[in-house]
Design a protein around this motif. Structure first.
Motif, PDB file in Angstrom:
ATOM      1  N   ASP A   1       0.861  -1.181   0.000  1.00 36.84           N
ATOM      2  CA  ASP A   1       0.000   0.000   0.000  1.00 36.84           C
ATOM      3  C   ASP A   1       0.894   1.226   0.000  1.00 36.84           C
ATOM      4  O   ASP A   1       1.798   1.349   0.833  1.00 36.84           O
ATOM      5  CB  ASP A   1      -0.910   0.009   1.244  1.00 36.84           C
ATOM      6  N   LEU A   2       0.662   2.126  -0.940  1.00 45.80           N
ATOM      7  CA  LEU A   2       1.469   3.336  -1.035  1.00 45.80           C
ATOM      8  C   LEU A   2       0.822   4.526  -0.334  1.00 45.80           C
ATOM      9  O   LEU A   2       1.450   5.581  -0.198  1.00 45.80           O
ATOM     10  CB  LEU A   2       1.719   3.694  -2.506  1.00 45.80           C
TER      11      LEU A   2
ATOM     12  N   MET B   1       3.263   4.597   3.499  1.00 44.07           N
ATOM     13  CA  MET B   1       3.461   3.316   2.828  1.00 44.07           C
ATOM     14  C   MET B   1       3.415   2.189   3.857  1.00 44.07           C
ATOM     15  O   MET B   1       3.820   2.369   5.011  1.00 44.07           O
ATOM     16  CB  MET B   1       4.778   3.303   2.069  1.00 44.07           C
TER      17      MET B   1
ATOM     18  N   GLU C   1      -4.596  -2.763  -8.162  1.00 40.94           N
ATOM     19  CA  GLU C   1      -3.761  -1.817  -7.409  1.00 40.94           C
ATOM     20  C   GLU C   1      -2.656  -2.543  -6.650  1.00 40.94           C
ATOM     21  O   GLU C   1      -1.498  -2.101  -6.629  1.00 40.94           O
ATOM     22  CB  GLU C   1      -4.637  -1.030  -6.431  1.00 40.94           C
TER      23      GLU C   1
ATOM     24  N   THR D   1       1.318  -2.024  -7.136  1.00 37.80           N
ATOM     25  CA  THR D   1       2.099  -1.535  -6.005  1.00 37.80           C
ATOM     26  C   THR D   1       3.289  -2.432  -5.724  1.00 37.80           C
ATOM     27  O   THR D   1       4.413  -1.958  -5.510  1.00 37.80           O
ATOM     28  CB  THR D   1       1.213  -1.429  -4.750  1.00 37.80           C
TER      29      THR D   1
ATOM     30  N   PHE E   1       6.041  -1.973  -8.211  1.00 41.54           N
ATOM     31  CA  PHE E   1       6.319  -0.565  -8.501  1.00 41.54           C
ATOM     32  C   PHE E   1       7.803  -0.312  -8.663  1.00 41.54           C
ATOM     33  O   PHE E   1       8.230   0.461  -9.509  1.00 41.54           O
ATOM     34  CB  PHE E   1       5.746   0.322  -7.381  1.00 41.54           C
TER      35      PHE E   1
ATOM     36  N   PRO F   1       5.695   8.301  -4.462  1.00 40.32           N
ATOM     37  CA  PRO F   1       5.285   7.609  -3.236  1.00 40.32           C
ATOM     38  C   PRO F   1       6.423   7.545  -2.226  1.00 40.32           C
ATOM     39  O   PRO F   1       7.546   7.154  -2.556  1.00 40.32           O
ATOM     40  CB  PRO F   1       4.899   6.219  -3.726  1.00 40.32           C
TER      41      PRO F   1
END
Length: 402
Positions: free
Chosen positions: A120-121, A132, A178, A182, A185, A375
């Motif tokens: 999770d960012l 994060m 998502e 993430t 990423f 992020p």
């Protein structure tokens, strides 16, 4: 301790003007647009230096590019396949060009495939800030049910597999997308961003590479580049694994003090050093950050000061990016150890007595929530963290550190 700030170049939504208002003394940057394995040319380095030296209105900024983060090590070098020998030669050329430009500190990492991993960012905190987070159940759901990595089920116990199955079943399709994005990423601003199929391919190529073999590849790399760095007056500093535990079945070799010691003792040159990241190493409860600074301070060339809150006492568990003076790392004790190391360096007459540090990451607060910067790299959240760290340093320098 020299206060620096990470800047991702002209596309960064936090400008050089912003960094000046934060009161920083130097910039940490990289040529993110240059493909990994390619040479950093004199022209590209000079262009980045000009960008850092100039404010938006053309006024000189008065600050310079002090630390490279990162001069990336290619997957070919890590796996010793393909063009790895050419990439090492290109790395050496880049080091020569950086030395000519007057930049002495070079941060890099040797993490396989993904440079860091979060699930999770923008995890919401009770006060409305976001940060994060690495959630182990979410990660297991990704590994088992999105990546479908062969053998993944062997890396999680029954309870975690069941929890991951339940979590995945309840995820909306948007959250699944998502989560996948993430996890893959990669490093903010990196030249490489992988697709799921590319991740599967890279992970599979590590099936025959053990921890010992990957460490041998790092030592081979350092045996080539460190003597040159020593001759050029450069300081190389390896960033720890993030998180500092095995993931995706990949070997991890820079997660603990013992693992660093194995590499530093084998390539025993002062240019072979540490990026001591209190957030990455602090995600493991068995890492003693102030103690590591005391024992290995002479080889610490760069400090990342951030804090994480571990959500379990396990070696591998969930954690989130906390405020700089919160979390599980005793930041005051770590900074005190760093200041003692600086005093030792001054007494020895070392030219590099002032250790560069940056306020790493930070929670998105206030206007950060709408800025949508890289992020983990908000403007106000980092400014808050830097102010807190600056306050600790000022307090300790009033006589508490001898």
């Amino acid at each position: 301790m020299k206060q620096t700030w990470r800047w991702f170049g002209p596309m960064d939504l936090v400008s050089i003007d912003d960094t000046l208002q934060a009161g920083v003394e130097g910039i940490v940057s990289a040529l993110h647009h240059v493909p990994t394995g390619a040479v950093w040319t004199r022209e590209e380095i000079a262009q980045r230096q000009r960008e850092i030296a100039t404010m938006t209105d053309g006024t000189p900024s008065g600050i310079a590019w002090d630390v490279v983060e990162s001069l990336p090590v290619s997957e070919d070098i890590k796996k010793q396949q393909g063009d790895w020998r050419t990439h090492i030669e290109n790395y050496k050329i880049s080091l020569r060009h950086l030395a000519e430009a007057g930049i002495e500190v070079i941060c890099y990492n040797f993490m396989p495939v993904l440079d860091w991993t979060r699930t999770d960012l923008a995890w919401r905190r009770p006060n409305g800030a976001t940060c994060m987070r690495f959630d182990l159940t979410d990660f297991a759901a990704f590994d088992l049910h999105i990546l479908h990595r062969p053998g993944a089920e062997n890396d999680f116990d029954d309870a975690l597999r069941e929890a991951a199955q339940e979590r995945f079943a309840k995820m909306a399709e948007g959250r699944r997308t998502e989560l996948a994005k993430t996890v893959v990423f990669g490093l903010p601003g990196a030249a490489e961003n992988f697709s799921l199929n590319e991740v599967r391919q890279h992970v599979a190529e590590y099936n025959s590479i053990s921890e010992d073999r990957l460490r041998a590849h790092l030592i081979d790399f350092l045996s080539e580049v460190t003597p040159l760095a020593e001759d050029l007056g450069l300081r190389l500093c390896c960033h720890p694994d993030d998180p500092p535990v095995p993931l995706l079945g990949l070997p991890r070799i820079m997660s603990t003090e013992a693992q660093y010691a194995a590499v530093l003792n084998t390539v025993d040159l002062s240019a072979n050093g540490i990026t001591l990241c209190s957030g990455s190493l602090g995600a493991r409860p068995d890492n003693d950050l102030p103690g590591m600074m005391e024992r290995w301070g002479s080889r610490v060339h760069f400090l990342h000061l951030r804090n994480v809150k571990r959500e379990t006492a396990n070696i591998r568990g969930s954690f989130f990016e906390d405020e700089h003076l919160a979390g599980d790392t005793d930041m005051v004790a770590l900074i005190a150890a760093a200041l003692r190391e600086q005093n030792r360096r001054k007494a020895e007459g070392r030219a590099d007595w002032s250790i560069p540090f940056r306020p790493d990451h930070g929670q998105d607060i206030l206007d950060d929530l709408g800025r949508k910067a890289q992020p983990g790299y908000p403007s106000i959240g980092r400014l808050k963290g830097l102010a807190e760290l600056r306050g600790v340093i000022a307090g300790l320098q009033h006589g508490m550190v001898q």
